[in-house]
Design a protein around this motif. Structure first.
Motif, short mmCIF file in Angstrom:
data_model
loop_
_atom_site.label_atom_id
_atom_site.label_comp_id
_atom_site.label_asym_id
_atom_site.label_seq_id
_atom_site.Cartn_x
_atom_site.Cartn_y
_atom_site.Cartn_z
N TRP A 63 15.13 18.98 -19.67
CA TRP A 63 14.00 19.38 -20.54
C TRP A 63 13.84 20.89 -20.57
O TRP A 63 13.57 21.47 -21.62
N ALA A 64 14.04 21.49 -19.39
CA ALA A 64 13.98 22.96 -19.35
C ALA A 64 15.08 23.55 -20.22
O ALA A 64 14.87 24.53 -20.94
N GLY A 65 16.25 22.94 -20.16
CA GLY A 65 17.35 23.40 -20.98
C GLY A 65 17.05 23.28 -22.46
O GLY A 65 17.34 24.18 -23.25
N LEU A 66 16.40 22.17 -22.81
CA LEU A 66 16.02 21.93 -24.20
C LEU A 66 15.00 22.98 -24.66
O LEU A 66 15.11 23.52 -25.76
N ALA A 67 14.04 23.26 -23.78
CA ALA A 67 13.03 24.29 -24.10
C ALA A 67 13.71 25.64 -24.32
O ALA A 67 13.38 26.38 -25.25
N ALA A 68 14.69 25.94 -23.47
CA ALA A 68 15.40 27.21 -23.58
C ALA A 68 16.16 27.28 -24.91
O ALA A 68 16.18 28.32 -25.57
N LEU A 69 16.75 26.15 -25.29
CA LEU A 69 17.47 26.09 -26.56
C LEU A 69 16.51 26.33 -27.72
O LEU A 69 16.83 27.05 -28.67
N GLY A 70 15.32 25.71 -27.61
CA GLY A 70 14.30 25.94 -28.63
C GLY A 70 13.96 27.42 -28.71
O GLY A 70 13.82 27.99 -29.81
N LEU B 257 16.45 33.03 -21.64
CA LEU B 257 16.45 33.06 -20.19
C LEU B 257 15.02 32.94 -19.66
O LEU B 257 14.75 32.23 -18.69
N ALA B 258 14.09 33.65 -20.32
CA ALA B 258 12.70 33.64 -19.86
C ALA B 258 12.13 32.23 -19.95
O ALA B 258 11.48 31.75 -19.00
N VAL B 259 12.39 31.54 -21.05
CA VAL B 259 11.85 30.18 -21.21
C VAL B 259 12.54 29.23 -20.24
O VAL B 259 11.91 28.35 -19.65
N TRP B 260 13.82 29.41 -20.04
CA TRP B 260 14.58 28.62 -19.06
C TRP B 260 13.96 28.78 -17.67
O TRP B 260 13.75 27.81 -16.95
N LEU B 261 13.62 30.02 -17.31
CA LEU B 261 12.99 30.29 -16.01
C LEU B 261 11.63 29.62 -15.90
O LEU B 261 11.32 28.96 -14.90
N MET B 262 10.81 29.81 -16.94
CA MET B 262 9.44 29.27 -16.88
C MET B 262 9.47 27.75 -16.83
O MET B 262 8.80 27.12 -16.00
N ALA B 263 10.26 27.15 -17.73
CA ALA B 263 10.31 25.69 -17.78
C ALA B 263 10.89 25.15 -16.48
O ALA B 263 10.38 24.18 -15.91
N GLY B 264 11.94 25.81 -15.99
CA GLY B 264 12.55 25.38 -14.74
C GLY B 264 11.57 25.46 -13.58
O GLY B 264 11.49 24.56 -12.75
N ALA B 265 10.80 26.55 -13.53
CA ALA B 265 9.84 26.73 -12.43
C ALA B 265 8.78 25.64 -12.48
O ALA B 265 8.40 25.08 -11.45
N LEU B 266 8.29 25.33 -13.67
CA LEU B 266 7.22 24.34 -13.79
C LEU B 266 7.76 22.92 -13.54
O LEU B 266 7.05 22.05 -13.05
N TRP B 267 9.01 22.71 -13.90
CA TRP B 267 9.58 21.37 -13.77
C TRP B 267 9.85 21.02 -12.32
O TRP B 267 9.83 19.85 -11.93
N GLU B 268 10.12 22.04 -11.50
CA GLU B 268 10.56 21.79 -10.13
C GLU B 268 9.58 20.94 -9.34
O GLU B 268 9.97 19.91 -8.78
N PRO B 269 8.28 21.28 -9.25
CA PRO B 269 7.35 20.43 -8.47
C PRO B 269 7.22 19.04 -9.07
O PRO B 269 7.07 18.06 -8.34
N TRP B 270 7.30 18.95 -10.38
CA TRP B 270 7.18 17.66 -11.07
C TRP B 270 8.36 16.76 -10.70
O TRP B 270 8.18 15.58 -10.39
N SER B 271 9.56 17.33 -10.71
CA SER B 271 10.73 16.50 -10.41
C SER B 271 10.74 16.15 -8.92
O SER B 271 11.17 15.08 -8.53
#
Lengths: 647, 153
Positions: A427-434, A456-470
């Motif tokens: 999902w983070a990857g998808l956000a980054a693609l967007g 890269l910035a969106v990839w970082l943000m989405a990845g950071a937020l996704w980590e606790p969720w996953s």
């Protein structure tokens, strides 16, 4: 009397610091609790004495005692009280006193915090006391803030008007807390070398110091950058100037250190490397102090300097770094634990990669900063290294490292697997693609660097937020997931926040740099101009009298589609005592964007009649300063987690 | 993979080196490339007269703002002379001057030399302190013997 008393307190503090070194050394030698207690007392006494000395200096400024050289050079009776106080650290002498005070306070804190056991603490206090003594000697013998004038002037020369600003009043203390905080890290690292202690415990003691120094340095740099942004009136916030790099280098090394110390603490690995980074971080802090104070590099942030002081700072740097690195060369092998191993694909492995990119970045920035000095020494040619160099070298390296970051943060300790981590991040990857599509559409097709940055910035943000969720999803159903998310450890939130902040900063930096708009016009009252769809009307220009300045103040109304969005009042201030002008920018926050208005001089020539009004539209500029705040908050949260785990 | 060393320790070392080497190589290559092409040379007005650079090449020019030389042309561009006592260069600049720009004081401008011999500045470097003199400017003035010790430190 106050100045003499202050100088006397300074001498006493120097004696107490020497006592701290002597008593700590004796306590370590004899294994004596009584001597150890006395050393703690000496460290505390030094801190109290320096705090009193600093209070004396502030009192001299508040009372406008112009018989004190430092006060006469930096103060004036009609300055507001707040800036009389902050002028105490506005000059070289005062700021060195602040440096020493910070060092002594950290020494006292190290003496009393629970944690390090006796022998280790004694070693660390001896080393830290030694450092403090060097800086105190420098202060007392070459740059005493309490020197008297034989013929005191009736009035002082007043403080540089650019420094009469709230952000710049607290910028130096923050920066110094960060710089000097690394001296405590340095002392703990050298103590580990002296004691020849295997990895483990000492890494745990070192960690809160690293986090605190790094978080404070982050705040200090951000404040300085924000100040440059709105006080200098050019709309820029980072220029890759030597003075800026001087604070950025220890920050980068500190960022590497705060990751490697986790590995050392948890897994006993990278011990020698962690100690090396600890020594490096403080050496770079001192190098920064030297570069700023000596004026060997031309900077847009430079103040008048005395080169002879620079030489002494360089000597302090040489002595302390030389001793520490020699100790490292001979004793680092004692720290290494043979059993501390890990698989390349694991959280530890990812942190090694992080350290690789961060330290290589340190090297690249260091070379860029010092290259003009090296070249001049060799060929005599004077050059400057500016943004193009850093865009070419630092940006790609950082980009590569940041691409790996979200994946690395997903890997498990000891042995991780890349494929599941990547799957988790879809999902983070998808956000980054967007973001890539959005950036290409909004920022323009030609700005490939900016697309990559935004992605890269969106990839970082989405990845950071996704980590606790996953993490919460592991072995839990949908209902259990929320419950587990709430139970996520504070340390994980700290990491999330810091990495999120990095992404936020990057997005702001990339979008602001690429998409900002600017206009400059000469307007008479009633005149209009436009920037990025906002219409600005110069309503009036009047004169306003400040406490120690006269200001020409414009009232400008900003409208979008005929509706008033805000009213700004940019000023040009004249400080008659200094004969100096300053620019007060009119800033108007539009969500995350900034409308930034500068009032220029009055013109009456071929170009037109009226006042020059410059307006900038800086999209997402808010994120540039919000991002680092989140990072610093992450650091502070990590300290809280550290204390909670111990308690 | 039989060609890999047998001992796990040696294997780890090999992987570490394999990871570090390309990043280091990349960093070194970028740095060298950046230092070759992206640095800006500093010239004093005498240097410019003695060995003029190619026109269009970005460079820095430093010296004193000649007293009485600041004016504006018909289009509103700012004109001023930069001198080191021996030679003088006309500078044209279209932009906001920093608050501490003064006649008779040290200045560093970044820009390029035009074919006419005039210097077009993209940027006038600011400073935070009236008495601050960029080191290159001080050196250039010392070379021409215009520097008075103690005038500005």
């Amino acid at each position: 009397m106050i100045a003499e008393f202050g100088a006397f307190l300074l001498a006493l503090a120097f004696a107490a610091t020497l006592l701290q070194v002597g008593l700590s050394t004796a306590a370590r030698w004899r294994g004596s609790d009584a001597l150890g207690g006395a050393a703690q007392g000496a460290a505390t006494a030094a801190a109290v004495l320096l705090a009193l000395a600093f209070a004396m200096l502030i009192q001299a400024f508040v009372a406008s005692d112009f018989s004190v050289e430092n006060v006469a050079a930096n103060s004036h009776t009609d300055k507001p009280l707040f800036y009389k106080v902050t002028a105490a650290w506005g000059s070289h002498e005062g700021s060195m006193l602040l440096w020493c005070l910070t060092g002594a306070l950290f020494s006292a804190a190290m003496a009393w915090t629970r944690g390090p056991e006796k022998t280790f603490r004694a070693s660390a206090l001896a080393v830290h006391g030694g450092l403090n003594a060097l800086f105190l000697a420098f202060l007392a013998f070459t740059s005493s803030p309490f020197a008297r004038l034989a013929e005191p002037p009736v009035e002082g020369a007043s403080l540089n008007p650019l420094l009469q600003d709230p952000a710049l009043a607290i910028h130096p203390p923050m920066l110094y807390l960060g710089y000097v905080g690394f001296s405590a890290v340095f002392a703990l690292a050298v103590a580990a070398l002296i004691e020849g202690r295997r990895a483990g415990e000492w890494a745990r003691w070192m960690r809160p110091w690293v986090l605190a120094s790094w978080a404070l340095l982050t705040l200090g740099i951000t404040l300085g950058s924000f100040w440059a942004y709105y006080e200098l009136g050019w709309g820029g916030w980072w220029f890759w100037d030597p003075v800026e790099n001087a604070s950025f280098l220890p920050w980068l090394a500190g960022a590497a250190l705060l990751h490697s110390v986790i590995v050392t603490q948890r897994r006993g690995a990278l011990a020698a490397w962690t100690v090396f980074l600890a020594i490096l971080s403080f050496s770079l802090s001192m190098l920064g102090a030297f570069l700023v104070r000596s004026g060997v590099l031309t900077s847009v942030h430079a103040f008048a300097v005395d080169p002879s002081r620079g030489v002494l700072l360089l000597a302090i740097l040489g002595v302390s770094a030389g001793v520490a690195f020699s100790l490292f060369a001979f004793r680092a092998k004692l720290l290494v634990r043979e059993d501390a191993n890990f698989a390349p694909v694991s959280r530890e492995g990812a942190l090694v990669l992080n350290n690789l990119f961060l330290t290589v970045s340190v090297g690249v920035v260091l070379i860029g900063t010092l290259y003009p000095l090296m070249l001049e020494a060799v060929t005599g040619e004077a050059v400057s290294v500016g943004p193009p160099y850093y865009n070419l070298t630092f940006a790609p390296l950082l980009g590569l490292g940041l691409t790996a970051l979200p994946v690395g943060a997903m890997l498990a300790w000891r042995r991780g697997r890349i494929a599941p981590a990547l799957k988790e991040l879809k999902w983070a990857g998808l956000a980054a693609l967007g973001a890539l599509v959005w950036a290409a559409a909004v920022l323009g097709l030609g700005e490939i660097g900016a697309w990559l940055g935004a992605t890269l910035a969106v990839w970082l943000m989405a990845g950071a937020l996704w980590e606790p969720w996953s993490r919460a999803a592991r072995g839990a159903d949908r209902a259990g997931r929320w419950r587990r998310l709430k139970a996520t450890p504070v340390a994980v939130w700290a990491m999330t926040l810091a990495h999120l902040g990095l992404g936020v900063f990057l997005l702001g930096a990339v979008v602001e740099t690429t998409a900002k708009a600017q206009t400059s016009d000469i307007l008479m009252p009633g005149g209009r101009t436009q920037v990025a769809g906002v219409e600005l009307t110069l309503d009036s220009v009047g004169v306003r009298e400040g406490p120690n300045y006269l200001a020409e103040q414009a009232v400008i109304t900003a409208r979008r589609d005929g509706r008033i969005v805000c009213r700004v009042e940019p000023e040009r201030r004249l400080f008659p005592h200094n004969g100096q002008m300053t620019t007060e920018v009119g800033l108007c926050f539009q969500g995350l964007d900034d409308l930034y208005v500068v009032l220029g001089e009055r013109r009456d020539d071929g170009a037109g009649r009226g006042w020059t009004v410059r307006a900038h539209w800086n999209p997402l500029a808010r994120l540039i300063f919000l991002g680092p705040l989140l990072m610093a908050l992450g650091g502070i949260l990590a300290i809280a987690a550290w204390f909670r785990r111990r308690g | 993979m039989s060609w890999l060393p047998k001992s796990p320790k040696a294997r780890r070392r090999l992987i570490l080196v394999a990871a570090i080497a390309p990043v280091l190589a990349l960093a070194v290559a970028l740095t060298l490339w950046g230092l070759r092409g992206q640095v800006v040379y500093f010239y004093s007005p005498s240097d410019l007269a003695a060995r003029p650079p190619e026109t269009g090449q970005p460079l820095r020019l430093g010296g004193l703002v000649e007293a009485g030389s600041v004016s504006r042309d018909a289009a509103g561009h700012i004109l001023f002379g930069v001198t080191d006592g021996a030679a003088e260069v006309q500078v044209v600049y279209d932009g906001a001057l920093p608050d501490l720009f003064r006649e008779g004081q040290g200045v560093v401008v970044e820009g390029r030399l035009e074919t006419s011999g005039r210097f077009r500045a993209d940027q006038v470097l600011a400073k935070h302190d009236e008495t601050y003199m960029p080191r290159e400017v001080a050196d250039a003035l010392k070379k021409q013997g215009v520097w008075r010790e103690g005038e500005a430190s």
